[in-house]
Design a protein around this motif. Structure first.
Motif, PDB file in Angstrom:
ATOM      1  N   GLY A  53       0.788  -1.221   0.000  1.00 48.84           N
ATOM      2  CA  GLY A  53       0.000   0.000   0.000  1.00 48.84           C
ATOM      3  C   GLY A  53       0.821   1.271   0.000  1.00 48.84           C
ATOM      4  N   ILE A  54       2.032   1.221  -0.538  1.00 50.95           N
ATOM      5  CA  ILE A  54       2.853   2.438  -0.600  1.00 50.95           C
ATOM      6  C   ILE A  54       2.656   3.125  -1.944  1.00 50.95           C
ATOM      7  CG2 ILE A  54       4.563   1.502   0.998  1.00 50.95           C
ATOM      8  CD1 ILE A  54       6.483   1.215  -1.377  1.00 50.95           C
ATOM      9  N   GLY A  55       3.065   4.366  -2.013  1.00 48.82           N
ATOM     10  CA  GLY A  55       2.964   5.138  -3.237  1.00 48.82           C
ATOM     11  C   GLY A  55       4.119   4.854  -4.179  1.00 48.82           C
ATOM     12  N   VAL A  56       3.904   5.181  -5.439  1.00 44.56           N
ATOM     13  CA  VAL A  56       4.935   5.000  -6.457  1.00 44.56           C
ATOM     14  C   VAL A  56       6.203   5.769  -6.072  1.00 44.56           C
ATOM     15  CG1 VAL A  56       5.531   5.435  -8.873  1.00 44.56           C
ATOM     16  CG2 VAL A  56       3.269   4.538  -8.288  1.00 44.56           C
ATOM     17  N   LYS A  57       6.026   7.002  -5.610  1.00 50.33           N
ATOM     18  CA  LYS A  57       7.184   7.822  -5.221  1.00 50.33           C
ATOM     19  C   LYS A  57       7.959   7.172  -4.079  1.00 50.33           C
ATOM     20  CE  LYS A  57       4.903  12.081  -6.602  1.00 50.33           C
ATOM     21  NZ  LYS A  57       4.205  13.273  -6.138  1.00 50.33           N
ATOM     22  N   ASP A  58       7.228   6.602  -3.117  1.00 46.64           N
ATOM     23  CA  ASP A  58       7.879   5.936  -1.986  1.00 46.64           C
ATOM     24  C   ASP A  58       8.637   4.689  -2.434  1.00 46.64           C
ATOM     25  OD1 ASP A  58       6.914   7.797  -0.101  1.00 46.64           O
ATOM     26  OD2 ASP A  58       4.999   6.714   0.011  1.00 46.64           O
ATOM     27  N   LEU A  59       8.046   3.946  -3.361  1.00 49.70           N
ATOM     28  CA  LEU A  59       8.718   2.764  -3.898  1.00 49.70           C
ATOM     29  C   LEU A  59      10.000   3.168  -4.607  1.00 49.70           C
ATOM     30  CD1 LEU A  59       8.762  -0.314  -4.583  1.00 49.70           C
ATOM     31  CD2 LEU A  59       7.542   0.300  -6.681  1.00 49.70           C
ATOM     32  N   ALA A  60       9.908   4.193  -5.436  1.00 46.85           N
ATOM     33  CA  ALA A  60      11.087   4.666  -6.165  1.00 46.85           C
ATOM     34  C   ALA A  60      12.176   5.112  -5.202  1.00 46.85           C
ATOM     35  CB  ALA A  60      10.702   5.805  -7.109  1.00 46.85           C
ATOM     36  N   ASP A  66      14.330   6.977  -9.640  1.00 46.02           N
ATOM     37  CA  ASP A  66      13.294   7.983  -9.839  1.00 46.02           C
ATOM     38  C   ASP A  66      12.000   7.283 -10.259  1.00 46.02           C
ATOM     39  OD1 ASP A  66      13.012   8.206 -12.987  1.00 46.02           O
ATOM     40  OD2 ASP A  66      15.171   8.152 -12.549  1.00 46.02           O
ATOM     41  N   SER A  67      10.888   7.978 -10.096  1.00 46.17           N
ATOM     42  CA  SER A  67       9.565   7.402 -10.392  1.00 46.17           C
ATOM     43  C   SER A  67       9.467   6.916 -11.836  1.00 46.17           C
ATOM     44  CB  SER A  67       8.463   8.426 -10.127  1.00 46.17           C
ATOM     45  OG  SER A  67       8.447   8.784  -8.772  1.00 46.17           O
ATOM     46  N   GLY A  68      10.069   7.649 -12.749  1.00 48.23           N
ATOM     47  CA  GLY A  68      10.021   7.262 -14.159  1.00 48.23           C
ATOM     48  C   GLY A  68      10.694   5.928 -14.436  1.00 48.23           C
ATOM     49  N   SER A  69      11.701   5.587 -13.645  1.00 47.56           N
ATOM     50  CA  SER A  69      12.398   4.316 -13.841  1.00 47.56           C
ATOM     51  C   SER A  69      11.604   3.131 -13.314  1.00 47.56           C
ATOM     52  CB  SER A  69      13.761   4.340 -13.142  1.00 47.56           C
ATOM     53  OG  SER A  69      14.593   5.317 -13.712  1.00 47.56           O
ATOM     54  N   VAL A  70      10.829   3.350 -12.259  1.00 46.27           N
ATOM     55  CA  VAL A  70      10.073   2.231 -11.686  1.00 46.27           C
ATOM     56  C   VAL A  70       8.707   2.040 -12.342  1.00 46.27           C
ATOM     57  CG1 VAL A  70      11.260   2.343  -9.463  1.00 46.27           C
ATOM     58  CG2 VAL A  70       9.094   3.532  -9.754  1.00 46.27           C
ATOM     59  N   THR A  71       8.216   3.045 -13.055  1.00 43.97           N
ATOM     60  CA  THR A  71       6.887   2.944 -13.671  1.00 43.97           C
ATOM     61  C   THR A  71       6.767   1.757 -14.631  1.00 43.97           C
ATOM     62  OG1 THR A  71       6.443   5.291 -13.343  1.00 43.97           O
ATOM     63  CG2 THR A  71       5.144   4.170 -15.040  1.00 43.97           C
ATOM     64  N   PRO A  72       7.729   1.513 -15.534  1.00 42.15           N
ATOM     65  CA  PRO A  72       7.596   0.337 -16.410  1.00 42.15           C
ATOM     66  C   PRO A  72       7.591  -0.978 -15.625  1.00 42.15           C
ATOM     67  CG  PRO A  72       9.323   1.799 -17.221  1.00 42.15           C
ATOM     68  CD  PRO A  72       8.897   2.320 -15.887  1.00 42.15           C
ATOM     69  N   VAL A  73       8.366  -1.037 -14.559  1.00 43.08           N
ATOM     70  CA  VAL A  73       8.408  -2.231 -13.708  1.00 43.08           C
ATOM     71  C   VAL A  73       7.038  -2.446 -13.066  1.00 43.08           C
ATOM     72  CG1 VAL A  73       9.457  -3.224 -11.629  1.00 43.08           C
ATOM     73  CG2 VAL A  73      10.892  -2.007 -13.287  1.00 43.08           C
ATOM     74  N   ILE A  74       6.463  -1.381 -12.549  1.00 47.84           N
ATOM     75  CA  ILE A  74       5.143  -1.448 -11.911  1.00 47.84           C
ATOM     76  C   ILE A  74       4.088  -1.904 -12.915  1.00 47.84           C
ATOM     77  CG2 ILE A  74       3.305  -0.039 -10.904  1.00 47.84           C
ATOM     78  CD1 ILE A  74       5.620   1.691  -9.687  1.00 47.84           C
ATOM     79  N   LYS A  75       4.134  -1.357 -14.129  1.00 56.29           N
ATOM     80  CA  LYS A  75       3.152  -1.717 -15.143  1.00 56.29           C
ATOM     81  C   LYS A  75       3.234  -3.199 -15.493  1.00 56.29           C
ATOM     82  CE  LYS A  75       2.469   2.779 -17.309  1.00 56.29           C
ATOM     83  NZ  LYS A  75       2.614   3.579 -18.531  1.00 56.29           N
ATOM     84  N   ARG A  85      -2.759  -0.543  -9.132  1.00 54.24           N
ATOM     85  CA  ARG A  85      -2.481   0.871  -8.863  1.00 54.24           C
ATOM     86  C   ARG A  85      -3.796   1.588  -8.694  1.00 54.24           C
ATOM     87  NH1 ARG A  85       0.621   2.983 -13.862  1.00 54.24           N
ATOM     88  NH2 ARG A  85      -0.738   1.484 -14.867  1.00 54.24           N
ATOM     89  N   GLN A  86      -3.876   2.402  -7.650  1.00 54.47           N
ATOM     90  CA  GLN A  86      -5.076   3.203  -7.416  1.00 54.47           C
ATOM     91  C   GLN A  86      -4.648   4.609  -7.034  1.00 54.47           C
ATOM     92  OE1 GLN A  86      -6.490   0.669  -4.266  1.00 54.47           O
ATOM     93  NE2 GLN A  86      -8.046  -0.237  -5.584  1.00 54.47           N
ATOM     94  N   GLU A  92      -4.195  13.184  -5.387  1.00 51.21           N
ATOM     95  CA  GLU A  92      -4.634  12.616  -6.663  1.00 51.21           C
ATOM     96  C   GLU A  92      -3.490  12.383  -7.654  1.00 51.21           C
ATOM     97  OE1 GLU A  92      -7.839  11.719  -7.884  1.00 51.21           O
ATOM     98  OE2 GLU A  92      -8.362  11.772  -5.765  1.00 51.21           O
ATOM     99  N   ARG A  93      -2.371  13.100  -7.465  1.00 50.99           N
ATOM    100  CA  ARG A  93      -1.237  12.945  -8.383  1.00 50.99           C
ATOM    101  C   ARG A  93      -0.467  11.660  -8.136  1.00 50.99           C
ATOM    102  NH1 ARG A  93       1.665  18.174  -6.652  1.00 50.99           N
ATOM    103  NH2 ARG A  93       0.828  17.308  -4.744  1.00 50.99           N
ATOM    104  N   ASN A  94      -0.593  11.086  -6.954  1.00 58.01           N
ATOM    105  CA  ASN A  94       0.152   9.893  -6.584  1.00 58.01           C
ATOM    106  C   ASN A  94      -0.713   8.648  -6.733  1.00 58.01           C
ATOM    107  OD1 ASN A  94       2.417   8.496  -5.706  1.00 58.01           O
ATOM    108  ND2 ASN A  94       1.926   8.758  -3.544  1.00 58.01           N
ATOM    109  N   LYS A  95      -0.066   7.542  -7.042  1.00 57.61           N
ATOM    110  CA  LYS A  95      -0.764   6.256  -7.123  1.00 57.61           C
ATOM    111  C   LYS A  95      -0.266   5.361  -5.992  1.00 57.61           C
ATOM    112  CE  LYS A  95      -2.437   6.505 -11.579  1.00 57.61           C
ATOM    113  NZ  LYS A  95      -3.037   5.771 -12.607  1.00 57.61           N
ATOM    114  N   ILE A  96      -1.208   4.634  -5.393  1.00 60.78           N
ATOM    115  CA  ILE A  96      -0.906   3.687  -4.329  1.00 60.78           C
ATOM    116  C   ILE A  96      -0.816   2.298  -4.942  1.00 60.78           C
ATOM    117  CG2 ILE A  96      -1.768   2.646  -2.185  1.00 60.78           C
ATOM    118  CD1 ILE A  96      -0.878   5.526  -1.836  1.00 60.78           C
ATOM    119  N   LEU A  97       0.191   1.542  -4.533  1.00 54.48           N
ATOM    120  CA  LEU A  97       0.400   0.189  -5.035  1.00 54.48           C
ATOM    121  C   LEU A  97      -0.036  -0.812  -3.968  1.00 54.48           C
ATOM    122  CD1 LEU A  97       3.984   0.800  -6.430  1.00 54.48           C
ATOM    123  CD2 LEU A  97       1.821   0.933  -7.671  1.00 54.48           C
TER     124      LEU A  97
END
Length: 143
Positions: A53-60, A66-75, A85-86, A92-97
């Motif tokens: 339940g952490i955010g994308v930014k927190d995971l990165a 950086d968030s851009g590097s982890v986004t393809p992995v998350i997808k 992802r929610q 609203e700008r952040n997504k929770i995983l």
């Protein structure tokens, strides 16, 4: 006047860390293939197993990327059905995983991977602890 000799390749700590990292990643590859995970995906899952339940930014940040590097992995993990992802209701700008039941179940298999990797390394717990301490110190000092 004689110029000083530069260190050889084998005398560079950076090369030893680099070559060891490559070997570690290659060792993980067949172990993770059974889970249908790449090494970066595995690391992301390890973080989510620590804290669902952490955010994308927190995971990165946790992965020191950086968030851009982890986004393809998350997808890819989402496409495999391991997470969803929610939108964060607080931002609203952040997504929770969040892990799906399949992502949570994968953890039991991943424990086996960690054990198999440790056996492959053929070093004892004290040596692992010393390496982790020293590399953590180096990582911190370079930050």
């Amino acid at each position: 006047m004689t110029l000083p000799k530069p260190p050889t390749l084998d005398q560079h700590l950076c090369f030893l860390i680099y070559s060891t990292s490559l070997k570690m990643t290659q060792t993980y590859k067949p172990l993770l293939a059974a889970l249908k995970l790449t090494y970066p995906q595995y690391l992301a899952m390890v973080v989510l197993w620590e804290r669902d339940g952490i955010g994308v930014k927190d995971l990165a940040q946790r992965l020191q990327q950086d968030s851009g590097s982890v986004t393809p992995v998350i997808k890819r993990l989402e496409a495999e059905g391991y997470l969803v992802r929610q939108r964060d209701p607080r931002d609203e700008r952040n997504k929770i995983l969040s892990l799906t039941p399949a992502g949570q179940a994968l953890r039991a298999e991943a424990v086996k991977v960690a054990g198999n990797f440790a056996a492959t390394c053929d070093i004892d717990n004290d040596e692992v602890s010393a390496l982790m301490r020293n590399l953590s110190k180096l990582n911190h000092n370079l930050a």
